[in-house]
Motif scaffolding. Structure first.
Motif, PDB file in Angstrom:
ATOM      1  N   ARG A 168       0.833  -1.203   0.000  1.00 34.40           N
ATOM      2  CA  ARG A 168       0.000   0.000   0.000  1.00 34.40           C
ATOM      3  C   ARG A 168       0.867   1.252   0.000  1.00 34.40           C
ATOM      4  NH1 ARG A 168      -3.735  -1.712   4.942  1.00 34.40           N
ATOM      5  NH2 ARG A 168      -1.685  -2.472   5.542  1.00 34.40           N
ATOM      6  N   GLY A 169       0.399   2.256  -0.726  1.00 34.82           N
ATOM      7  CA  GLY A 169       1.094   3.533  -0.782  1.00 34.82           C
ATOM      8  C   GLY A 169       2.171   3.613  -1.863  1.00 34.82           C
ATOM      9  N   LEU A 170       2.405   2.509  -2.559  1.00 34.75           N
ATOM     10  CA  LEU A 170       3.411   2.505  -3.621  1.00 34.75           C
ATOM     11  C   LEU A 170       2.754   2.744  -4.971  1.00 34.75           C
ATOM     12  CD1 LEU A 170       5.448  -0.639  -2.537  1.00 34.75           C
ATOM     13  CD2 LEU A 170       5.997   1.754  -2.082  1.00 34.75           C
ATOM     14  N   GLU A 171       3.474   3.418  -5.846  1.00 32.56           N
ATOM     15  CA  GLU A 171       2.974   3.676  -7.197  1.00 32.56           C
ATOM     16  C   GLU A 171       3.412   2.558  -8.133  1.00 32.56           C
ATOM     17  OE1 GLU A 171       0.922   6.129  -8.283  1.00 32.56           O
ATOM     18  OE2 GLU A 171       0.742   6.654  -6.170  1.00 32.56           O
ATOM     19  N   PRO A 172       2.556   2.216  -9.102  1.00 35.22           N
ATOM     20  CA  PRO A 172       2.938   1.202 -10.095  1.00 35.22           C
ATOM     21  C   PRO A 172       4.205   1.654 -10.831  1.00 35.22           C
ATOM     22  CG  PRO A 172       0.608   1.701 -10.259  1.00 35.22           C
ATOM     23  CD  PRO A 172       1.202   2.701  -9.299  1.00 35.22           C
ATOM     24  N   PRO A 173       5.085   0.751 -11.172  1.00 41.20           N
ATOM     25  CA  PRO A 173       4.991  -0.707 -11.070  1.00 41.20           C
ATOM     26  C   PRO A 173       5.634  -1.285  -9.810  1.00 41.20           C
ATOM     27  CG  PRO A 173       6.873  -0.196 -12.419  1.00 41.20           C
ATOM     28  CD  PRO A 173       6.260   1.138 -11.982  1.00 41.20           C
ATOM     29  N   GLN A 174       5.918  -0.450  -8.807  1.00 36.47           N
ATOM     30  CA  GLN A 174       6.608  -0.934  -7.605  1.00 36.47           C
ATOM     31  C   GLN A 174       5.925  -2.128  -6.937  1.00 36.47           C
ATOM     32  OE1 GLN A 174       7.096   2.642  -5.292  1.00 36.47           O
ATOM     33  NE2 GLN A 174       9.165   2.968  -6.086  1.00 36.47           N
ATOM     34  N   PRO A 175       4.603  -2.121  -6.719  1.00 36.44           N
ATOM     35  CA  PRO A 175       3.981  -3.281  -6.071  1.00 36.44           C
ATOM     36  C   PRO A 175       4.211  -4.586  -6.842  1.00 36.44           C
ATOM     37  CG  PRO A 175       2.481  -1.433  -6.009  1.00 36.44           C
ATOM     38  CD  PRO A 175       3.625  -1.035  -6.907  1.00 36.44           C
ATOM     39  N   MET A 176       4.106  -4.527  -8.168  1.00 29.52           N
ATOM     40  CA  MET A 176       4.288  -5.733  -8.964  1.00 29.52           C
ATOM     41  C   MET A 176       5.743  -6.201  -8.898  1.00 29.52           C
ATOM     42  SD  MET A 176       3.246  -6.672 -12.868  1.00 29.52           S
ATOM     43  CE  MET A 176       4.438  -5.708 -13.751  1.00 29.52           C
ATOM     44  N   MET A 177       6.687  -5.290  -8.996  1.00 35.80           N
ATOM     45  CA  MET A 177       8.095  -5.664  -8.967  1.00 35.80           C
ATOM     46  C   MET A 177       8.472  -6.249  -7.605  1.00 35.80           C
ATOM     47  SD  MET A 177       8.585  -5.000 -12.033  1.00 35.80           S
ATOM     48  CE  MET A 177      10.242  -5.606 -12.097  1.00 35.80           C
ATOM     49  N   VAL A 208       8.185 -24.254  -3.681  1.00 34.40           N
ATOM     50  CA  VAL A 208       6.935 -24.758  -4.249  1.00 34.40           C
ATOM     51  C   VAL A 208       5.985 -25.131  -3.105  1.00 34.40           C
ATOM     52  CG1 VAL A 208       5.895 -26.605  -5.616  1.00 34.40           C
ATOM     53  CG2 VAL A 208       8.040 -25.579  -6.345  1.00 34.40           C
ATOM     54  N   GLY A 209       4.744 -24.659  -3.215  1.00 36.00           N
ATOM     55  CA  GLY A 209       3.731 -24.932  -2.206  1.00 36.00           C
ATOM     56  C   GLY A 209       3.597 -23.844  -1.161  1.00 36.00           C
ATOM     57  N   GLU A 210       4.563 -22.936  -1.069  1.00 33.59           N
ATOM     58  CA  GLU A 210       4.481 -21.839  -0.110  1.00 33.59           C
ATOM     59  C   GLU A 210       3.590 -20.730  -0.661  1.00 33.59           C
ATOM     60  OE1 GLU A 210       8.337 -21.654   2.669  1.00 33.59           O
ATOM     61  OE2 GLU A 210       8.686 -20.910   0.639  1.00 33.59           O
ATOM     62  N   THR A 211       3.041 -19.926   0.263  1.00 29.76           N
ATOM     63  CA  THR A 211       2.123 -18.848  -0.113  1.00 29.76           C
ATOM     64  C   THR A 211       2.659 -17.498   0.330  1.00 29.76           C
ATOM     65  OG1 THR A 211       0.210 -20.316   0.026  1.00 29.76           O
ATOM     66  CG2 THR A 211      -0.238 -17.957   0.177  1.00 29.76           C
ATOM     67  N   LEU A 212       2.523 -16.526  -0.556  1.00 28.22           N
ATOM     68  CA  LEU A 212       2.844 -15.132  -0.268  1.00 28.22           C
ATOM     69  C   LEU A 212       1.530 -14.370  -0.262  1.00 28.22           C
ATOM     70  CD1 LEU A 212       4.820 -12.679  -0.067  1.00 28.22           C
ATOM     71  CD2 LEU A 212       4.731 -12.586  -2.570  1.00 28.22           C
ATOM     72  N   SER A 213       1.274 -13.602   0.794  1.00 32.96           N
ATOM     73  CA  SER A 213       0.096 -12.738   0.861  1.00 32.96           C
ATOM     74  C   SER A 213       0.554 -11.312   0.647  1.00 32.96           C
ATOM     75  CB  SER A 213      -0.584 -12.863   2.225  1.00 32.96           C
ATOM     76  OG  SER A 213      -1.041 -14.178   2.430  1.00 32.96           O
ATOM     77  N   ILE A 214      -0.110 -10.612  -0.272  1.00 29.57           N
ATOM     78  CA  ILE A 214       0.218  -9.205  -0.506  1.00 29.57           C
ATOM     79  C   ILE A 214      -1.026  -8.356  -0.282  1.00 29.57           C
ATOM     80  CG2 ILE A 214       2.068  -9.765  -2.126  1.00 29.57           C
ATOM     81  CD1 ILE A 214       0.207  -8.801  -4.394  1.00 29.57           C
ATOM     82  N   ILE A 215      -0.789  -7.112   0.116  1.00 29.54           N
ATOM     83  CA  ILE A 215      -1.874  -6.150   0.298  1.00 29.54           C
ATOM     84  C   ILE A 215      -1.579  -4.985  -0.632  1.00 29.54           C
ATOM     85  CG2 ILE A 215      -3.116  -4.668   1.913  1.00 29.54           C
ATOM     86  CD1 ILE A 215      -1.994  -6.494   4.177  1.00 29.54           C
ATOM     87  N   ASN A 216      -2.520  -4.696  -1.514  1.00 32.29           N
ATOM     88  CA  ASN A 216      -2.372  -3.617  -2.499  1.00 32.29           C
ATOM     89  C   ASN A 216      -3.517  -2.622  -2.362  1.00 32.29           C
ATOM     90  OD1 ASN A 216      -0.260  -5.131  -3.527  1.00 32.29           O
ATOM     91  ND2 ASN A 216      -0.979  -5.060  -5.637  1.00 32.29           N
ATOM     92  N   ASP A 217      -3.244  -1.383  -2.777  1.00 36.09           N
ATOM     93  CA  ASP A 217      -4.290  -0.354  -2.800  1.00 36.09           C
ATOM     94  C   ASP A 217      -5.328  -0.621  -3.880  1.00 36.09           C
ATOM     95  OD1 ASP A 217      -3.275   1.289  -0.728  1.00 36.09           O
ATOM     96  OD2 ASP A 217      -1.810   2.141  -2.113  1.00 36.09           O
TER      97      ASP A 217
END
Length: 68
Positions: free
Chosen positions: A6-15, A26-35
């Motif tokens: 949150r608070g980052l401008e594209p493309p920073q969140p994707m990168m 493999v099998g691990e999960t990453l949780s992200i929160i985006n605006d």
């Protein structure tokens, strides 16, 4: 692992997200929160074979859970 984009401008969140996914096993999960809903990220995830689920949070942000 949770990555708050949150608070980052594209493309920073994707990168940041793609970089963090590199360290997962493999099998691990990453949780992200985006605006906003990460439409361009979804294309990248699909191409790489990651599974992902998106839910809108009460504050209007989005929680995306990505499994490698």
């Amino acid at each position: 692992m949770i990555l708050d984009n949150r608070g980052l401008e594209p493309p920073q969140p994707m990168m940041r997200t793609l970089d963090a996914l590199e360290s997962l096993s493999v099998g691990e999960t990453l949780s992200i929160i985006n605006d906003r809903r990460p439409m361009f990220l979804y294309e990248q995830l699909d191409e790489k074979g990651y599974k992902h689920v998106t839910s809108e949070r009460e504050d209007g942000s989005y929680l995306i859970e990505i499994t490698k």
